[in-house]
Structures are given as C-alpha cells and as structure tokens.
Design an enzyme around this catalytic site. Structure first.
Site, mmCIF file in Angstrom:
data_model
loop_
_atom_site.group_PDB
_atom_site.id
_atom_site.type_symbol
_atom_site.label_atom_id
_atom_site.label_comp_id
_atom_site.label_asym_id
_atom_site.label_seq_id
_atom_site.Cartn_x
_atom_site.Cartn_y
_atom_site.Cartn_z
ATOM 1 C CE1 TYR A 440 -67.756 6.728 -39.941
ATOM 2 C CE2 TYR A 440 -69.927 7.382 -38.932
ATOM 3 C CZ TYR A 440 -68.436 7.661 -39.435
ATOM 4 O OH TYR A 440 -68.024 8.489 -38.417
ATOM 5 C CG HIS A 445 -67.287 -1.372 -38.446
ATOM 6 N ND1 HIS A 445 -67.294 -2.659 -37.957
ATOM 7 C CD2 HIS A 445 -66.743 -0.578 -37.559
ATOM 8 C CE1 HIS A 445 -66.759 -2.571 -36.796
ATOM 9 N NE2 HIS A 445 -66.423 -1.306 -36.501
#
Length: 625
Positions: A440, A445
């Site tokens: 990620y 994000h």
C-alpha cells in the site's frame, strides 16, 4: 450432523453467482402457479407492510416471506427457492437502489399483486430526479400479469400518476376521494396505540392496532387491501392485524428496567421522512420528551442545514435532543454556549455515558438513526445490561441484540486521553495516516506515511516499533517532535492515535494529522484547524475517538489526473459492499504521478516545519517509555 449439513449448504449457495441463482429461481417460479406472489415496494414502510401482510395471510393459509429487510436481488431467489408446494402465499419486499435494480428482482419474482406504499427521496442521488425514481418503482406494476392487481396509495402524487397509466386492476387506498379502502380518521397519542376508522363499500370499521405513529397508516391500509384482493373476509383480516406487533426498529416501544421508555425507529433515517416520528413525539403524553438522532441515511450535499432544521423542530416540543455520529456537531455550530438543550457526540460510547446519568423514569425517548452506521440500539440495551462493544467501524446490517460481540470488549480497548492542555505534555505529535504494508506504500492512501518518512529522514530520525504503530522522535528547529504512523488499517486509525498519545502523555490539541484528500486536485494542499472529516474515514476515526472536531490536519490532494488507473477495493475485514463506488485511494500511483508527488511531499514537510516553528513552544520532550 444436521448443523454441518446446513453450514455446507449455506456455503454452497453463497458461492453460486447471482446470475445462476436468478436462472434457477426463474425456472422454479414457473412451477409455483398455485402460489399467489405479493411484491411490495416503496421508499418507506416496505418491511412493516410485508410482515403485516404475511401475518394476516398466515392466519388463513401457509405463507412465505422474505427475511428481515432483505429486499435486494441477492435475497429474492432464496425467497422463491424456499417457497414450497404447501404455501399458498409468498410475500416479498423489493428494493430500488439504483437504475434497473428493481426490474431485475421483479422479473424473477413476477408478482400477482403489486403494492407501492409511497415514493420519497431515498436513493435520489442514484436516479437524479424524482421522475426517474418513480419510473423505477413503476416497474413492479408493469410486470404484473394481465390478471394481476396493483394496490396503490392514492394520497401520494407520484404513485397516483403511476396508477393513471396502469392498465391492470387497481385497488386504491388512502384518505383522498376515489380510494376504495378509505381512511376516515387516524389517532396516535402515546401511550395509546394507533387507532383508525376505515370505510370500505359503505361500511365503517374501527381498528385498534398495536402500532405507534400515524404514518403507520399506509402499511395498515396496504396490508388490508392485499387481504381484500386475496378474497379474505375483512373482519377476520382486521382481527389478525390487531394482534400484529411492531417490527423491530420501526416505531417499536422498549421499556427499560428503570422505567425509561424508548421508541426505537433506528433502522434508517431518511431526511424527508424524519418529521413523521417527530410528529408522534410532539403529540405524545410523557414527563419528558427526548430525541436521540443518529446519521441521516439519505444525506447528500451539506448536512449542516438539515441537522439545524431538525434541531429547530425539536425545540418546539422536546425537552432535549442528543445528536450522535459523524455529523453530530454540525447542528450545534453557532449556538449559544450556555444552551444545554442539545448535545452532540461523535463517539457513541461517550453518548452512552452521558445518557446513563441523564435519562430517568418516565422519560419518553425517540431513538432515530441508521442502523448500519450508528447501531443506536446499543444505547437501549445498555440501559439494562452494560454493553462492552462500542466500535464505530461496524457496518453490519443486523441489529446488535443478535451479535455475539455485544457484551465482549472491543478489539482495541480505548484509553481516557484528555483533550485539555492541563497536566499534559506540550510536545507536538505529527501523525501520518496510511495503511501498513509495502503493497500500500505507493498508493494515495499512504501519502501521510510518506510525508512523515521524508520529515524523519531530513531530521535524522530513526523509526521504532510500538504496539500502536511505528514512531520516532526528532528535533525541528531545536524543538522535540514525535512522529507517528498508526499500525492498523486506515479506517480504524483513531484508536491507535489515542493509545500513542496515552503512551507519550501528549495532547490531541498539540497533534497534527496528515492525510490525503481524494476531493482535492492532485498537488493541492489545505491546512485546517477544525471541522468535519470531509468524507475521509481515517480522519473520521480520529475525530470520533476524541469526540471533537478541533484537530489540526493537513490535507494533500490526490485526485488523479491519470484516468487510466483502475480503481480497486480492499475491505480490511470490513464488509465489502458491491454497491459502493470503487475507490482509487488503494491503487498505486502511475510513474507520472509519482514524479508529480515528490515536490508535493517536500512542500508538506516545509509546511509542518514552519508550523512547528511558529505555533509551538520550546518545552522539552518527555521521553517515551
């Protein structure tokens, strides 16, 4: 052995793709010609009408119905599968939550009797106009067989227009002239239940229900109209209806052991329909009248004016109102500080603590909210037995009363962290939000993580792992600053921020949150000292844990300019809803975006440095234990 068989069967059915389920259900439906299928749709009252209709019909012959409020395409095939040759009736509520969603269900279910209760603004954003929404509801009538019957609410203008175009038999119900089943009078004044006077073919009938609120009249009349179309004696149908108990979470009375009366209307709370339960409370007889309001379920645009309008309405007849949830504090903005009529809580645990001491014997409390977002039933259950689970991130559609976690402590136990500066360390804490894990790291994000990494590297900091996440202590312009990256999924970051502040003795007022904002253009930056979460669930978690909107944050725009990226969805163990709009915040940046991101991160680091230099004091840090 039977339990194992049921579990295996359920697993197999859940793994069958919806199109195949629909094909099988469609074939099986053709074999059930002896069964009368009743389909019910509308913006409100579907579940109560469905359960009430099934209760009446079940007094005369075996009747199958959809479970709870299961009304989407996933539930309809199963309802048909479980309809047996022994059944005489099958009743289902059918939902329209987007273009063509109702038609898919109706095409399989193929009702012999179609009911439309009313048409409101639920799912308005999906249809863009009331006419388009009404056209979707009309499909339940369009799919009636030539010998089918439509049961329509004559008092609803949009439903009436549908009836004017209908070429099937119609049974109108309502108060207006022309209704075959006509309402003469309805009264509902707590503690008395809903009383009705109806007229049918020149004869008057008095009905004493066990329901509450005059808006329940629509469900009562629609159910009786179904009984008439099914050629059942009206007198016996009324007797069956008078024994019907309120559906859970739909104007359902619940009396606590200490005499507090709750009226649970906490399944959903569309803004357009909130005045009806408030009208019930206004006309009720009680020592004190209190409103507990959670999340508006069909909100779009600015929530502030809607909550303020509700507050204004409540002032006319209620003694106090308690707002709970993401937008709870918006109704309170601009009010007099000495005004104690309304209270707001972002965190339901804090609301529960307040209500434990505030409510007393004889109070009549209307609980209105959206179950999937709020789970306000916990406030009712907590009155008799202390609830342990106060999570703000549960999106289960089921009521908490059936949840095995209700009386078990939260997975992440919270601490009491002061939001006041007294007796707290004044060492600033900068929190970068993101998701742990290398896969990620290069997604939008995790921009907050990357800003902190850049700041730590430039200041010579070394990261150290803690149970809450990873942190390091650096010097910025000679001042000690803690940097912290929560070690849990973005949407539950708040509890880890709370734990870290407890560890360091720091204060949320000395905390700065850095996170991405998908609504801001790529590279834009906003510095904000207070306000709502702007739709960011990580920030929402932080605000909720500390029950305040007075938290400094820096928002970095990541709205993609590279439209070739496909969106992906990861639910981190939280329910995956296929109807949610796909998100791009978990899709890796393109090479072009990565190059564009570098100066943005450097700019964010400069903003943080300047803020520390200008705004924060020179007190030395307290070492982390």
């Amino acid at each position: 052995m039977d339990d194992i068989f049921k579990q295996v069967t359920a697993k197999l059915k859940s793994s069958v793709p919806i199109p195949i389920r629909c094909v099988v259900a469609n074939v099986y439906r053709k074999r059930l010609n002896h069964v009368t299928f009743i389909g019910i749709t509308g913006s409100a009252g579907k579940t109560t009408t469905k359960d009430m209709t099934a209760s009446i019909l079940g007094e005369f012959a075996p009747c199958k119905k959809t479970n709870l409020s299961c009304n989407t395409l996933q539930a309809i095939p199963a309802t048909i599968w479980y309809t047996r040759k022994s059944h005489r009736y099958c009743v289902a509520e059918l939902s329209a939550y987007g273009p063509n969603t109702l038609e898919e269900s109706v095409r399989i279910f193929r009702p012999d009797i179609a009911v439309i209760t009313c048409i409101g603004r639920d799912h308005y954003a999906a249809y863009k106009s009331m006419d388009a929404l009404a056209a979707e509801k009309e499909k339940i009538v369009s799919w009636l067989s030539p010998h089918g019957t439509a049961i329509l609410n004559i008092d609803d203008p949009l439903v009436r227009t549908i009836g004017e175009r209908c070429n099937r038999r119609i049974v109108w119900f309502g108060e207006s002239a022309g209704a075959e089943l006509r309402l003469i009078e309805a009264r509902s004044c707590w503690p008395n239940p809903l009383l009705l006077l109806l007229e049918y073919r020149g004869k008057t009938y008095e009905i004493r229900t066990q329901l509450h609120g005059t808006h329940m009249v629509v469900s009562v009349m629609a159910s009786l109209a179904v009984a008439l179309v099914a050629d059942l004696p009206l007198g016996k149908a009324i007797s069956a209806l008078e024994r019907f108990q309120p559906v859970e979470g739909r104007m359902q009375p619940k009396v606590s052991n200490d005499g507090v009366v709750f009226i649970r209307d906490d399944w959903k709370a569309p803004y357009w329909s909130i005045n009806e339960p408030l009208k019930f409370l206004k006309e009720a007889n009680a020592k004190r009248k209190i409103v507990i309001l959670g999340t508006i379920s069909d909100g779009s645009g600015d929530y502030g004016p809607k909550y303020k309008n509700i507050l204004k309405t409540c002032r006319e007849f209620a003694d106090s109102v308690v707002f709970i949830g993401t937008h709870a504090l918006r109704a309170l903005r601009g009010r007099n500080k000495n005004d104690n009529f309304a209270r707001g809580f972002l965190n339901i645990r804090n609301a529960a603590e307040f209500l434990r001491h505030e409510l007393r014997h004889g109070d009549l409390v209307l609980v209105k909210g959206t179950n999937q977002q709020d789970h306000l039933v916990r406030l009712v259950l907590d009155r008799d037995k202390p609830v342990k689970c106060w999570t703000n991130q549960c999106v289960s559609q089921s009521y908490c009363s059936k949840c095995p976690k209700l009386y078990k402590p939260d997975q992440y136990k919270s601490f009491n962290v002061s939001i006041n500066s007294q007796n707290c360390s004044e060492v600033p804490v900068i929190v970068g939000l993101g998701n742990p894990g290398l896969r990620y790291y290069h997604t939008p994000h995790n921009v907050g993580y990357r800003v902190l990494d850049k700041l730590a590297k430039s200041a010579g900091g070394t990261w150290k792992k803690y149970s809450e996440g990873i942190a390091c202590t650096v010097k910025i312009y000679g001042k000690t600053v803690h940097l912290f990256k929560p070690g849990t999924a973005m949407n539950v970051s708040g509890i880890m921020v709370q734990r870290f502040l407890e560890r360091t003795g720091s204060n949320i007022k000395n905390c700065i949150i850095v996170h991405e904002d998908i609504k801001l253009s790529f590279g834009d930056m906003r510095f904000k000292s207070q306000g709502g979460d702007a739709g960011h669930k990580g920030m929402r978690s932080v605000l909720s844990i500390f029950d305040t909107e007075d938290i400094i944050r820096i928002r970095l725009g990541v709205k993609g300019f590279d439209n070739t990226r496909d969106a992906k969805w990861f639910d981190f163990g939280i329910r995956n809803d296929s109807r949610k709009q796909k998100q791009i915040v978990l899709t890796k940046f393109s090479k072009k975006e990565e190059e564009r991101l570098k100066p943005v991160i450097e700019q964010a680091v400069d903003v943080l440095r300047n803020h520390i230099k200008k705004q924060l004091g020179d007190k030395s840090a307290e070492k982390m234990t």
